[in-house]
Structures are given as structure tokens and as C-alpha cells.
Motif scaffolding. Structure first.
Motif, PDB file in Angstrom:
ATOM      1  N   PRO A 299      32.133 -16.018 -56.520  1.00 48.65           N
ATOM      2  CA  PRO A 299      32.827 -16.914 -55.580  1.00 48.65           C
ATOM      3  C   PRO A 299      33.295 -16.154 -54.343  1.00 48.65           C
ATOM      4  CG  PRO A 299      33.726 -17.104 -57.804  1.00 48.65           C
ATOM      5  CD  PRO A 299      32.796 -15.938 -57.820  1.00 48.65           C
ATOM      6  N   LYS A 300      33.461 -16.899 -53.247  1.00 48.11           N
ATOM      7  CA  LYS A 300      33.989 -16.299 -52.022  1.00 48.11           C
ATOM      8  C   LYS A 300      35.409 -15.790 -52.250  1.00 48.11           C
ATOM      9  CE  LYS A 300      30.840 -17.186 -48.769  1.00 48.11           C
ATOM     10  NZ  LYS A 300      30.191 -16.051 -48.091  1.00 48.11           N
TER      11      LYS A 300
ATOM     12  N   ARG B  46      38.196 -15.151 -45.482  1.00 41.73           N
ATOM     13  CA  ARG B  46      36.927 -14.836 -44.855  1.00 41.73           C
ATOM     14  C   ARG B  46      36.858 -13.355 -44.458  1.00 41.73           C
ATOM     15  NH1 ARG B  46      33.842 -19.010 -42.298  1.00 41.73           N
ATOM     16  NH2 ARG B  46      35.398 -20.593 -42.787  1.00 41.73           N
ATOM     17  N   ARG B  47      35.749 -12.696 -44.778  1.00 46.77           N
ATOM     18  CA  ARG B  47      35.593 -11.291 -44.370  1.00 46.77           C
ATOM     19  C   ARG B  47      34.917 -11.244 -43.001  1.00 46.77           C
ATOM     20  NH1 ARG B  47      32.704 -10.193 -49.979  1.00 46.77           N
ATOM     21  NH2 ARG B  47      32.101 -12.308 -49.406  1.00 46.77           N
TER      22      ARG B  47
ATOM     23  N   GLU C  55      42.794 -23.653 -44.275  1.00 47.39           N
ATOM     24  CA  GLU C  55      42.314 -22.281 -44.120  1.00 47.39           C
ATOM     25  C   GLU C  55      43.157 -21.521 -43.096  1.00 47.39           C
ATOM     26  OE1 GLU C  55      38.200 -21.765 -42.887  1.00 47.39           O
ATOM     27  OE2 GLU C  55      38.412 -19.584 -42.871  1.00 47.39           O
TER      28      GLU C  55
END
Lengths: 456, 533
Positions: free
Chosen positions: B7-8, B12-13, B464
Motif C-alpha cells: 500500500p501507499k 506522498r513521496r 490529504e
């Protein structure tokens, strides 16, 4: 019914999402959020607007249908100028400024928006080379605003309140400048002689309250001023500044005003890679020498090079931020806001594409075709040139001897798919020749005008 | 490694493009050409030779030192630096409060890219301009309906220029009544855009700035004390940058009117009240909108935007020239207007943006505009509820109240706990691919940040953004050096700003940089080949 439409531009119109979000806010309905707006101030029902085109295909057809009623300058031979110029826009320019990264960005920091800082620093740097000046602003709205501000700056720098307008100047520009500076400054007009600055009358007008001599080259009539150095010396001798309004497109082949003594150079950048856009593609530049007495009077953003914590890495930032109204409201220099950054990027890409040789070639082509057009048109019976000065891109035809008015000529030639120029007097027509106008186009104009003037 | 993919991670990278791109002058190769130009024909060259003596003193002796690059190198350079710029199309752009960073629909880009708009000259035969004149006229009508005002001009290129047009009309109005000398004061509020104060000053007025009351509302008692026979106008935003709607706005206008002044409404950002309430309802004489905020035209790295000035019937004669009129014979341009303030900008205004705004209005209609406002306000109050849950963040003023389209928040508590400032938080946010803005000056709210989610972002995107805010706030407590030394995932590293305020050291163009640091006599400042902070 449309209230329940899930609109593609508004993701949270999905009903279940609205309920979920309302629950988080503790409100029972969206109406709760408007509790502070008195009912007496509310719109009752819906605004009276045309029915929308909800389907994108129908919207596109509607608006494109309206635009298709227009006939563009590509469908005629256009000699129209007077502040909007039909120069060629290289495809590279549109490719860059239509990039979403530039088109949709706004006011990020010089980290995540490093790119626009660099593009605009490069734009101002290339303008600096063209103009031989060390400081150029991030573009203000348009050449009119740039000129108005340049003159307001001259007033503040000298502490004086009189501006001498010494060239033939576009009346719209005079209108703008008057509106802008009239609280602080008075404009005094010195009529031109043969299209050029009348230096004797100018000398007599200069006094201890003169903040600036303002000239335009090319003038409204396209005249290239040849006494720049004399005018600069006169202005400086009286303790005044020389403010020169110009179009940077000429300076691949001509001596920039700073070389003959201009203190502030200003104008419009539309010629540098910006389409005509119905007169709505504009950017204003203001250039000064690297003297804080001048720089600190500029209201626009100024982007400067900066170092970063990594060797060999360029950073950027705002120079002297505290002079702006963003920083100190009414204590700043005039005011600053969202202006014309993307057009500045366009002009930068244009100058980078053209390079020194392209700019020199372009200047020579425009000079040559302007000279050819003047020569050929002046040879038409009943037509003369308003002056005998050297011109760049524009000049004025005098039709008095033909007995016809300029407006009549325009009407007649439009019927032949030629826009022959802008009417600026009963018998005076301002004709514009860019590099997109060839000698063949000019010959067509000459022939059509000859035919028209022969008609009874 | 094998499927399935894990999973992510929670965040966010992100890493922004880092091309390490030189300044364009450093890419120059003498002789390369980016584009070739139409050359003068022999007959034109001959005509030119006939006037060459007139031009002798004007000829440039040495070519400008512009860079010389082949075309593909120009493309590559600019596309690389474009990647080093974070457009609104790329991020959840709710951190640039007051600026209404909404979606700029792509169909509008398709529509405007036609010679039927891009290659129009404003002084063409009117008969050949009927389409564009109709779109301007229709847009004026729509703005008149949205504001409730009588007449509209779309001439200005941005919001501050529209404010200037408004103050200029105010000045002309009082002059026409013989009160130009007397009425020399403009009243504004500290939470109204700085250009209201700055334009008024530039137009020759004295500026009186009202401070908010304890609840963050503009102070009506302060207004009563400020008005006098010298009052030219009130220039005010509502809701202000705080997102608080001034419920006494009609009384504000009345107080100014009773003193003989005019009231101008800064509606640059009207996103939360489209179709809800109108400038005319509160009695305003003038207002303006930014088409690049509420009406979706792209922000273009800082313009062109477009301004719409809307006025009541008694101010209509003062609008800038020219006006577009509808007649039985079609649309026509009226250059008359005896009382007009004249030109504020060239010709008619930013045509591509007027067409985009028109298309946006026509994509939504009356119901859609109301949906825009309602969802923008829902999104904002949802965001407010989530931000309030982040330890160290607060929303000063109007406790317990809802807000309209935006909120000016404060990290004061986090700052007191950690020493991490709002600016530092903002730079760290960029490591996650997020924009973030603090506030206009002065910072009345301590350690401010201003968020405006508009109608354009989905709930999950707002979630987010808030998750990243919370992450950075928690980093500030747990690993403050990580925040203090940010950015880490950006195009460039920490910038040293000291040189930007020193006239001896600043470098506003490449030539100035070369002269100050690398050339003969002036090179006293030069140190290493490239100076590093």
C-alpha cells in the motif's frame, strides 16, 4: 433540478459527500454557513442568467460559434497598429506559455515556483541587454501603466511636479497618464516639428519645477527621434529626468535610449511574442540604471538572483520587497498586484529564440519595408507623408490633396479585404508595416488606394 | 520484489523536478539560431538605403548580448524550468488563500486558441468583430446581474487595476459635484486587500484604516468616528481575509452615504457569495471582481488576470472609455463618454480571459454559480473543522461561528511550543508538493496562514492537504530541525535572502550580476567563482 447536478468542475456536488462533510462541520445544512448574511441582503431565488450549456460539447460549440463571427487579421491584409502590432509569434513561445505549470501557477514561493522566478529573471535580463540597462521590472499591466508609473517615479525622484510631453503621443496613452498622475503632476505639451521634438521650444519650457521630459520613440506617428542626446542634455541641465517610452522590438538594430542619456525607459512588450488578442495581450516594462534612488521608487516586483545552501545552485527572490504595497500597504510605492507575468515569460522565450541576429534582422526588415511603403504610397497621386523624418513600423499618410477623407479610404479598402490603417484625423491615416507585411502586400495596398483615389 | 505492490505510505513521496538548469546566458553558443526572420526584399532594401543617412546616428554599434541557442535548446531549457514550477493543475492548491485557486477548465483553453480571437486587432472594422464584442457585452451583462449593479467595464487587466479604476471614478464623481478638493479621505479596513489603501494613496487621498473589533468584525464605531465631510469613499472587502462576513455591511454603507461619501466593494474574491448576496443589495456604488479568481481564468504565474468594474447608475457615466453597446444593427463601440475617466488600460481588456470567464459562466448558469458558492463554503467549513483538530493550530476571531470562503488561521500556539514559524511550515509543505501562504502584511493574526479550498477540490483532496499540515505540525514538535532546514525535496535548497535587500549586492539582471561580481573595476564583490551562502 440543476441543483442536484453533479458538476464536473465541482467534485463535492456528489450528494452523499455533502452529507458526510456537513456531519463533520456540525451544520445541518449549507444554509447554516450563511447565518451572518442578513435575509434582507439575500438573493431571492436564482440570478437571471442565460441557461447554461452543461454538456462540454455544447458549450464549446456555443462559444466557438460566437468567435466564428469574427474575421481575423489573418483573413485580410492588415496595416493596423496604433498600439497593437501584428508581429509573428514563434511557435516555441506558445508551447512554453501554454504549459500548465506556468499557465496555472500563481504566487508560490521561490522553492516550488523556482521555474517562474527563473523565467522572469531571464526575461528581465534579456530586456536589460536589449536596452543596455541593469534593472528591469517583472512586467506591469501594459505599456500605458508602465509609462504612467515611470512619470510618477520621476516626480517622486526629483520632488518636482511638471512633466513636459515633447513627442507626438497616442491620445489613449495621454488619457491614461493624465488619469494616473494628475493628483501630483501637471502635463505640459510641446508640439513636434516635422514629427520630431522641437528642442528650442522644449528648452524654453524647462524650468526648476520640471520633473521629466517625456518623449516617445518611435512616436505615435512612428517617428524615430534623432535628437535624443540633445534632449537628454537639456533635461539634465535643468535637473530633470529624461523618460523615454519605446518599443523594445527596435533595439536589435537601433541604439537603445540609455546610450543617449535616458534615465527611465518604459513601454509595451506586446511586440515581443504576444498575439494581438483584440488589444488584450499586454505587458509593461520599466527599466532604470542600478541606482537605489531609482530602484527604490519602482512599485513592481523585482526578481533577483540569490545563493542557496548548495554550491553552484541558483536561487531567486524578491528584491527590496519593503518598497511594495504588498509589504507596507499605502506606505509602499504606488501599488502592485497580479499583472502580466505570463506575457513576460512569453517575451523572454521570444528574445531567447530571436537572439542578437534575429532581433537585428527583424529591425532591419521592419525599417526597410516601412521605408518601401512610405516611398510607394507617397508616389500615389493625392497622397503625401505627414513628415520627412525617419520611421520605424508606422507613418502617417496625408490624403488632403486627394479630396477624400481617411475614413472614406478605410471603408473603400475594407471592401477589398485590406485594413489600410487607423484614422487619426480627417485626412490622416496611420499605417503600420510589420515583418509580416511584404512588399507584395504593400503593392496591393498602393494599387487599391490608387484605384480608390481615382474614383469620383 | 513481486506483486502485489505494498500500500501507499500515508504521505506522498514527492520530489519536484531538479534539472539544475543554468541561466539561459550560460547556454549560449555564438552563431546558433533559434528562429529565422522574414528578410527584406531587394526593393525594400533599396528604399532603406535611401534613408540610411537619416538613421546613421541611430544605428546600434554592437549587437545586444542576447543568448544564442538553437530552437530545440530553447524548448528544452524552458520546459525544464516549467517542470520546476508547481502549477495549480498539479497540486491541491488550497494553501493560497484569498486567491481562489480553482480549476481553470481545459475546454476554455481549446476555445481561445483560435486566430478568430488571438489575431483580432481592436481597431478592425466593427462588422468583423461582432463575435468578440458580443462575448464582452454578454459577460458585462452577466457581471451586472451577479453584482446587481447597473454597468460594467472589463477594461482592466487585474484586480488592483480595477481598484484603481474605482478610486479614479470616485475622484471624478466628487470633482463633478464640486467636492474634489474637500473629499480627500478614503476609509478602508486592515483585512481588505492592501491595494485598496495603496491605490487610494496613489490617487491623492489620505488613507484611514480601521482595525477589527474583538470578534474580528470591522468596527462600526470606528467607522462612525472616521467619517466626516472629508470622506470620499469606503473601500472594503466582505467577507474579509478572515472569511468573516460583516453582517452590518449595509449600515457601513449607509454611514458613509450619510456623510456624502461613496462605497466601493472589493469583490476580487466573491467565490462564497455568488448568487447568495449582491453588492447592490448592500447599497454599494461600485464594486470589482477578479476574473482570475472567482471566474476561473488561470492565474498565469501572476497575470494576466482581468478585472471587472461594476457601478451603480449614478457612477456609470464615469466608467473608462470605450463602452460596448448593443444596437439594432449589432454591437458597436462608443468612444464618447464626456464624464468618463478615460483610459485605464489599452482598448477593451484581456480578451482571452474575458472569453474564458464567459465560457465558465455559461458552463454553470445561475444554479451552477450558486453551487460554486455553496460548495466552496461547505469545503471551507469542512476544512476549518479538520484544521481545528491539529494541535497548535487555531482560527482566531468569531469563535463558534461559521466562515464563508476562507479562514486566516494561526500557528501561534505551535510557534510558542516549538519555535517553528508559519513561514517555515510553509516551506516544509512544499516538500510534500503543497502550496501554502501566510497572510498579507501586517500580520495582525500571529503566525498566520490562509487557506481557501474553493469548490474545485474533492473531499479526499482536502483530507490529504490537512493530513500533510498535521504531519508538518507534528514534525515541528518531534523533529524541528527537519522543518527548519527545509526544503529537502524541492528544485533548490534554502535560499539566502540577504543579498536581495542590499543595493551594492543585489542582482536584478544577469548583466548586473556579471558587472558586480565578475568584471574588472567593479568586481570588488567577487569572491569564489560562484558565491555560496
Amino acid at each position: 433540478m440543476q441543483n442536484s447536478t453533479v458538476h464536473p468542475y465541482i467534485p463535492n456536488t456528489v450528494p452523499s459527500v455533502i452529507e458526510e462533510m456537513l456531519a463533520v462541520t456540525g451544520a445541518t445544512s449549507i444554509e447554516d454557513f450563511y447565518e451572518d448574511i442578513p435575509q434582507s441582503l439575500r438573493v431571492k431565488g436564482l440570478l437571471n442568467l442565460p441557461e447554461p450549456f452543461l454538456a462540454e460539447a455544447e458549450l464549446e460549440e456555443h462559444v466557438t460559434g460566437l468567435l466564428n463571427k469574427n474575421r481575423s487579421t489573418r483573413e485580410v491584409i492588415s496595416f493596423l497598429g496604433a498600439g497593437v502590432y501584428n508581429h509573428y509569434v514563434p511557435s516555441v513561445v506558445d508551447e512554453v506559455i501554454n504549459r500548465s505549470e506556468f499557465l496555472t501557477a500563481y504566487a508560490g514561493e521561490p522553492y516550488e515556483d523556482h521555474g517562474r522566478f527563473q523565467a522572469l529573471f531571464e526575461y528581465t535580463s534579456m530586456m536589460g541587454e536589449l536596452l543596455n540597462m541593469d534593472v528591469v521590472n517583472v512586467p506591469t499591466y501594459d505599456g500605458m501603466q508602465a509609462t504612467a508609473t515611470a512619470l510618477a517615479m520621476a516626480g517622486r525622484i526629483t520632488g518636482r511636479s511638471k512633466i513636459i510631453v515633447a513627442s507626438d503621443t497616442n491620445p489613449d496613452l495621454v488619457s491614461k497618464v493624465t488619469d494616473y498622475v494628475r493628483s501630483h503632476t501637471e502635463l505640459v505639451f510641446v508640439p513636434s516639428a516635422n514629427g520630431l521634438v522641437d528642442t528650442a521650444v522644449l528648452a524654453a519650457q524647462l524650468d526648476a519645477d520640471t520633473a521629466a521630459v517625456w518623449i516617445q520613440t518611435p512616436s505615435f506617428h512612428g517617428v524615430l527621434e534623432t535628437s535624443g542626446q540633445v534632449i537628454a542634455d537639456l533635461a539634465h541641465g535643468a535637473g530633470a529626468l529624461l523618460v523615454v517610452g519605446t518599443d523594445p522590438i527596435a533595439y536589435g538594430s537601433l541604439t537603445p535610449p540609455a546610450d543617449w542619456g535616458a534615465d527611465i525607459v518604459c513601454g509595451e512588450i506586446q511586440s515581443l511574442g504576444i498575439h494581438q488578442w483584440f488589444g488584450g495581450g499586454r505587458g509593461g516594462f520599466i527599466a532604470v540604471h542600478d541606482d537605489p534612488k531609482f530602484v527604490m521608487e519602482m512599485p513592481s516586483r523585482l526578481f533577483g538572483l540569490a545563493s542557496t545552501s548548495v554550491e553552484g545552485e541558483y536561487g531567486f527572490g524578491d528584491v527590496a520587497w519593503d518598497r511594495t504595497s504588498f509589504a507596507v500597504r499605502e506606505e509602499g510605492k504606488e501599488w502592485v498586484g497580479t499583472a502580466a507575468a505570463l506575457w513576460g515569460i512569453a517575451a523572454g522565450v521570444y528574445l531567447a529564440s530571436m537572439g542578437p541576429t534575429g532581433m537585428s534582422d527583424l529591425g532591419n526588415t521592419v525599417l526597410a519595408r516601412t521605408a518601401y511603403a512610405q516611398q510607394q504610397l507617397a508616389a500615389v497621386d493625392g497622397v503625401s507623408l505627414r513628415d520627412s523624418a525617419a520611421h520605424f513600423r508606422e507613418f502617417v499618410l496625408d490624403l488632403s490633396a486627394s479630396g477624400k477623407t481617411a475614413a472614406e479610404a478605410v471603408t473603400a479598402l475594407r471592401a477589398r479585404h485590406i485594413e489600410p490603417g487607423v484614422v487619426i484625423g480627417e485626412h490622416h491615416l496611420l499605417v503600420c508595416v510589420t515583418e509580416r507585411i511584404t512588399t507584395a502586400h504593400i503593392d496591393t495596398l498602393v494599387s487599391a488606394l490608387t484605384d480608390f483615389l481615382k474614383e469620383k | 520484489m513481486a506483486l502485489p505492490v505494498s500500500p501507499k505510505p500515508a504521505h506522498r513521496r514527492f520530489h519536484q523536478a531538479r534539472w539544475d538548469e543554468p541561466i539561459i546566458f550560460e547556454l549560449s553558443t555564438p552563431g546558433e539560431r533559434g528562429i529565422l526572420v522574414s528578410q527584406a526584399e531587394p526593393a525594400a532594401v533599396e528604399a532603406l538605403s535611401g534613408i540610411e543617412d537619416q538613421l546613421a546616428s541611430l544605428r546600434r554599434s554592437s549587437a545586444p548580448a542576447l543568448p544564442e541557442l538553437a530552437q530545440m535548446r530553447v524548448v528544452r531549457h524552458y520546459l525544464r524550468i516549467s517542470q520546476e514550477n508547481l502549477g495549480a493543475d498539479f497540486n491541491v492548491d488550497i494553501g493560497q488563500g484569498t486567491c481562489t485557486m480553482k480549476y481553470s477548465p481545459k475546454v476554455n483553453e481549446t476555445i481561445i486558441r483560435t486566430p478568430k480571437l488571438a489575431e483580432l486587432h481592436p481597431l478592425q472594422d466593427e462588422a468583423s468583430l461582432q463575435g468578440v464584442l458580443e462575448i464582452f457585452w454578454r459577460t458585462e451583462q452577466a457581471i451586472a446581474e451577479i453584482s446587481g449593479m447597473h454597468s460594467v467595464s472589463l477594461q482592466t487587466q487585474g484586480g488592483s487595476a480595477a481598484i484603481w479604476a474605482n478610486i479614479s471614478m470616485i475622484r471624478a464623481f466628487h470633482e463633478s459635484n464640486g467636492e474634489g478638493e474637500v473629499r480627500d479621505e478614503v476609509i478602508t479596513t486592515i483585512f481588505s486587500h492592501p491595494s485598496n489603501a495603496a491605490c487610494a494613496k496613489a490617487a491623492g487621498f489620505k488613507v484611514i484604516t480601521l482595525m477589527p473589533d474583538a470578534n474580528g468584525y470591522p468596527d462600526i464605531e470606528a467607522l462612525r468616528a472616521a467619517v466626516s465631510p472629508r470622506t470620499a469613499a469606503l473601500m472594503i472587502t466582505n467577507p474579509e481575509d478572515t472569511g468573516i462576513y460583516n453582517d452590518k455591511i449595509r449600515e457601513f454603507v449607509q454611514i458613509v452615504h450619510e456623510a456624502g461619501g461613496l462605497a466601493a466593494y472589493d469583490q476580487a474574491n466573491a467565490n462564497g457569495i455568488l448568487g447568495i448576496t449582491r453588492a447592490s443589495d448592500a447599497g454599494f456604488d461600485l464594486c470589482h471582481f477578479n476574473l482570475h479568481k472567482t471566474f476561473s481564468t488561470p492565474h498565469a504565474s501572476g497575470g494576466p488576470g482581468a478585472g471587472a468594474s461594476a457601478v451603480s447608475e449614478r457612477l456609470a457615466p464615469f466608467l473608462p472609455n470605450p463602452r460596448i453597446e448593443k444596437t439594432d444593427a449589432g454591437f458597436t463601440v462608443n468612444y464618447g463618454g464626456e464624464k468618463s475617466i478615460g483610459k485605464v488600460a489599452p482598448f477593451f481588456g484581456v480578451a482571452p480571459n474575458v472569453v474564458r470567464a464567459y465560457a465558465w459562466i455559461m458552463a454553470l448558469g445561475a444554479s451552477g454559480l450558486r453551487q460554486v458558492a455553496e460548495i466552496a463554503v461547505l469545503n471551507n467549513n469542512y476544512l476549518l473543522a479538520l484544521v481545528r483538530r491539529i494541535p497548535g493550530a487555531s482560527a482566531p476571531y468569531a469563535t463558534g461561528k461559521h466562515r464563508i470562503e476562507q479562514v486566516r488561521y494561526s500557528w501561534q500556539e505551535l510557534f510558542e511550543d516549538t519555535g517553528i514559524s508559519s513561514e517555515e511550515i510553509g516551506i516544509r509543505m512544499s516538500d510534500y508538493g503543497m502550496h501554502y501562504w501566510t497572510s498579507h502584511h501586517p500580520y495582525l493574526v500571529p503566525q498566520p496562514f490562509t487557506l481557501e479550498p474553493t469548490e474545485s477540490y474533492s473531499k479526499t483532496e482536502i483530507d490529504e492537504y490537512v493530513a500533510v499540515l498535521a504531519q508538518v505540525a507534528s514534525e515541528a514538535r518531534e523533529n524541528p530541525d527537519l522543518v527548519r532546514s527545509a526544503p529537502h525535496n524541492q528544485t533548490v535548497h534554502q535560499i539566502d535572502h540577504d543579498d536581495l535587500d542590499d543595493p551594492e549586492r543585489w542582482a536584478i539582471t544577469w548583466r548586473a550580476y556579471q558587472r558586480k561580481y565578475f568584471s574588472g573595476a567593479d568586481a570588488t564583490l567577487a569572491q569564489e567563482p560562484i558565491s555560496v551562502g
